[in-house]
Scaffold this motif. Structure first.
Motif, mmCIF file in Angstrom:
data_model
loop_
_atom_site.group_PDB
_atom_site.id
_atom_site.type_symbol
_atom_site.label_atom_id
_atom_site.label_comp_id
_atom_site.label_asym_id
_atom_site.label_seq_id
_atom_site.Cartn_x
_atom_site.Cartn_y
_atom_site.Cartn_z
ATOM 1 N N ALA A 166 91.247 102.004 0.872
ATOM 2 C CA ALA A 166 90.410 101.667 -0.277
ATOM 3 C C ALA A 166 90.963 100.428 -0.968
ATOM 4 O O ALA A 166 92.167 100.291 -1.171
ATOM 5 C CB ALA A 166 90.382 102.836 -1.262
ATOM 6 N N GLY A 168 83.292 102.294 -8.890
ATOM 7 C CA GLY A 168 83.749 102.953 -7.688
ATOM 8 C C GLY A 168 83.548 102.010 -6.497
ATOM 9 O O GLY A 168 83.148 100.851 -6.668
ATOM 10 N N GLY A 169 83.778 102.520 -5.302
ATOM 11 C CA GLY A 169 83.661 101.687 -4.100
ATOM 12 C C GLY A 169 82.232 101.419 -3.675
ATOM 13 O O GLY A 169 81.994 100.757 -2.665
ATOM 14 N N ASN A 227 88.177 98.610 -9.898
ATOM 15 C CA ASN A 227 87.792 99.874 -10.536
ATOM 16 C C ASN A 227 87.687 99.782 -12.058
ATOM 17 O O ASN A 227 87.213 100.717 -12.699
ATOM 18 C CB ASN A 227 88.719 101.021 -10.109
ATOM 19 C CG ASN A 227 90.169 100.757 -10.392
ATOM 20 O OD1 ASN A 227 90.513 99.790 -11.066
ATOM 21 N ND2 ASN A 227 91.031 101.600 -9.858
ATOM 22 N N HIS A 228 88.116 98.664 -12.625
ATOM 23 C CA HIS A 228 88.010 98.494 -14.074
ATOM 24 C C HIS A 228 87.537 97.095 -14.409
ATOM 25 O O HIS A 228 88.083 96.127 -13.881
ATOM 26 C CB HIS A 228 89.383 98.698 -14.729
ATOM 27 C CG HIS A 228 89.514 99.991 -15.434
ATOM 28 N ND1 HIS A 228 90.276 101.025 -14.973
ATOM 29 C CD2 HIS A 228 88.957 100.434 -16.583
ATOM 30 C CE1 HIS A 228 90.196 102.049 -15.798
ATOM 31 N NE2 HIS A 228 89.392 101.721 -16.782
ATOM 32 N N PHE A 244 89.140 98.272 -4.024
ATOM 33 C CA PHE A 244 87.976 97.891 -4.813
ATOM 34 C C PHE A 244 88.341 97.730 -6.283
ATOM 35 O O PHE A 244 89.309 98.312 -6.773
ATOM 36 C CB PHE A 244 86.841 98.921 -4.659
ATOM 37 C CG PHE A 244 87.220 100.338 -5.015
ATOM 38 C CD1 PHE A 244 87.708 101.200 -4.048
ATOM 39 C CD2 PHE A 244 87.083 100.803 -6.314
ATOM 40 C CE1 PHE A 244 88.060 102.510 -4.369
ATOM 41 C CE2 PHE A 244 87.426 102.120 -6.648
ATOM 42 C CZ PHE A 244 87.923 102.974 -5.671
ATOM 43 N N PRO A 272 86.621 92.327 -1.561
ATOM 44 C CA PRO A 272 86.084 93.074 -0.407
ATOM 45 C C PRO A 272 85.391 94.376 -0.787
ATOM 46 O O PRO A 272 84.512 94.833 -0.059
ATOM 47 C CB PRO A 272 87.318 93.343 0.455
ATOM 48 C CG PRO A 272 88.489 93.189 -0.458
ATOM 49 C CD PRO A 272 88.085 92.172 -1.492
ATOM 50 N N MET A 273 85.754 95.007 -1.906
ATOM 51 C CA MET A 273 85.164 96.279 -2.339
ATOM 52 C C MET A 273 85.131 97.307 -1.197
ATOM 53 O O MET A 273 84.099 97.893 -0.883
ATOM 54 C CB MET A 273 83.762 96.057 -2.921
ATOM 55 C CG MET A 273 83.734 95.204 -4.174
ATOM 56 S SD MET A 273 84.711 95.837 -5.569
ATOM 57 C CE MET A 273 83.691 97.185 -6.155
ATOM 58 N N GLU A 274 86.284 97.528 -0.584
ATOM 59 C CA GLU A 274 86.399 98.544 0.481
ATOM 60 C C GLU A 274 86.458 99.924 -0.161
ATOM 61 O O GLU A 274 87.358 100.213 -0.946
ATOM 62 C CB GLU A 274 87.688 98.313 1.289
ATOM 63 C CG GLU A 274 87.578 97.326 2.423
ATOM 64 C CD GLU A 274 86.579 97.716 3.498
ATOM 65 O OE1 GLU A 274 86.188 98.893 3.563
ATOM 66 O OE2 GLU A 274 86.199 96.819 4.272
ATOM 67 N N PRO A 275 85.510 100.812 0.177
ATOM 68 C CA PRO A 275 85.496 102.124 -0.486
ATOM 69 C C PRO A 275 86.579 103.076 0.007
ATOM 70 O O PRO A 275 86.853 104.095 -0.627
ATOM 71 C CB PRO A 275 84.105 102.664 -0.146
ATOM 72 C CG PRO A 275 83.711 101.963 1.102
ATOM 73 C CD PRO A 275 84.377 100.607 1.069
ATOM 74 N N GLY A 276 87.203 102.783 1.149
ATOM 75 C CA GLY A 276 88.232 103.684 1.669
ATOM 76 C C GLY A 276 87.686 104.754 2.582
ATOM 77 O O GLY A 276 88.390 105.654 3.023
ATOM 78 N N ASN A 283 92.100 98.692 -7.471
ATOM 79 C CA ASN A 283 92.912 99.903 -7.300
ATOM 80 C C ASN A 283 94.291 99.577 -6.725
ATOM 81 O O ASN A 283 95.126 100.457 -6.596
ATOM 82 C CB ASN A 283 92.180 100.917 -6.420
ATOM 83 C CG ASN A 283 92.043 100.442 -4.992
ATOM 84 O OD1 ASN A 283 91.795 99.265 -4.734
ATOM 85 N ND2 ASN A 283 92.205 101.338 -4.045
ATOM 86 N N GLN A 284 94.512 98.308 -6.349
ATOM 87 C CA GLN A 284 95.846 97.909 -5.900
ATOM 88 C C GLN A 284 96.540 97.073 -6.978
ATOM 89 O O GLN A 284 97.469 96.316 -6.691
ATOM 90 C CB GLN A 284 95.734 97.153 -4.580
ATOM 91 C CG GLN A 284 95.133 98.023 -3.477
ATOM 92 C CD GLN A 284 94.994 97.308 -2.152
ATOM 93 O OE1 GLN A 284 95.382 96.152 -2.013
ATOM 94 N NE2 GLN A 284 94.428 97.976 -1.165
ATOM 95 N N SER A 285 96.023 97.187 -8.214
ATOM 96 C CA SER A 285 96.633 96.549 -9.384
ATOM 97 C C SER A 285 96.563 95.027 -9.404
ATOM 98 O O SER A 285 97.307 94.383 -10.146
ATOM 99 C CB SER A 285 98.103 96.980 -9.546
ATOM 100 O OG SER A 285 98.181 98.369 -9.631
#
Lengths: 103, 156
Positions: A41, A62-63, A45-46, A43, A24-28, A91-93
């Motif tokens: 958020a 980034g988002g 990130n790595h 997305f 989804p790549m939600e930027p937050g 970013n949620q692992s």
């Protein structure tokens, strides 16, 4: 959600690789129109690209990378049968992996 | 929680605060794994802060960075960008959208075996310059390309 599609084309000793991830790549920073609350958020990130297990590209995102990210890159010194891998973490692992054998 | 996160992001410039945050249980352990993620660069609200936090201060203009992107993007949520850098010894490439609320989009570090080429799709909130900065041989370079974003997609 964790799907990753990869395709590699070899020209000489350079592999051009295209990767499509489902995310989804939600930027937050976006608000939910119904609840008026920020959508958390979420997305990637790595992203790490490997050639036969050895890292060749290390990316931070980034988002602002579009939803369902597309990534194209080129790796040199590649021969048929070599394996190109992509490891992504959000970013949620959550972890996503893909691998393609160059042909 | 959102408020907490915002406060945290603002003050997260120092690595020590990350450790404190983990100790206080503010962060899940997974987020600590991504400690190398450049929080201050991605959170920066203007192009110069973002570039300096990402280590691209004083980048010289270069014609050896080619940015392929549409002149006009009808959908700012999906703008294709293709970047090729022919400067020898390029080790890092970062993409910024100057007028996005947080300009930094992504950074790619190249190791032996990778060509300095990236193709991706990015989000643009409005008409803006896309700025690409690279590191090569201990120096920094950059180039820009303007993309007009027509919100609504009808050319209005």
């Amino acid at each position: 959600m964790s799907e990753m599609k990869m395709r590699a084309a070899l020209q000489g000793d350079v592999a051009e690789v295209k990767v499509l991830m489902s995310h989804p790549m939600e930027p937050g920073t976006r608000k939910d129109a119904k609840t008026d609350k920020l959508i958390p958020a979420h997305f990637i990130n790595h992203v790490e690209v490997t050639l036969n297990g050895k890292p060749v590209i290390d990316a931070q995102w980034g988002g602002a990378v579009s939803k369902n990210p597309f990534l194209g890159f080129k790796v040199k010194g590649v021969k048929a049968g070599d394996k190109i891998g992509v490891n992504a973490v959000d970013n949620q692992s959550n972890k996503f992996d893909g691998e393609v054998a160059v042909s | 929680m959102d408020q907490l996160r915002r406060t945290f992001l603002k003050s997260a410039g120092i690595a020590g605060s990350v450790v404190v945050a983990i100790g206080a249980g503010l962060l899940k352990s997974g987020e600590a794994l991504a400690a190398a993620w450049n929080t201050s660069a991605f959170a920066a609200k203007n192009i110069s802060d973002a570039m300096s936090a990402a280590g691209f201060t004083g980048a010289a203009d270069s014609k050896d960075i080619s940015i392929k992107a549409p002149e006009i993007a009808e959908n700012g949520a999906v703008v294709p960008v293709e970047i090729t850098c022919t400067i020898p010894g390029t080790t890092s490439m970062a993409i910024f959208v100057e007028k996005n609320p947080t300009p930094m989009v992504a950074q790619f570090d190249f190791m032996a075996g990778a060509e300095s080429y990236i193709s991706t799709r990015i989000k643009m909130g409005q008409t803006s310059l896309i700025r690409v900065a690279v590191k090569a041989g201990g120096k920094t370079y950059n180039a820009t390309k303007e993309v007009k974003v027509t919100i609504g997609g009808c050319g209005g």
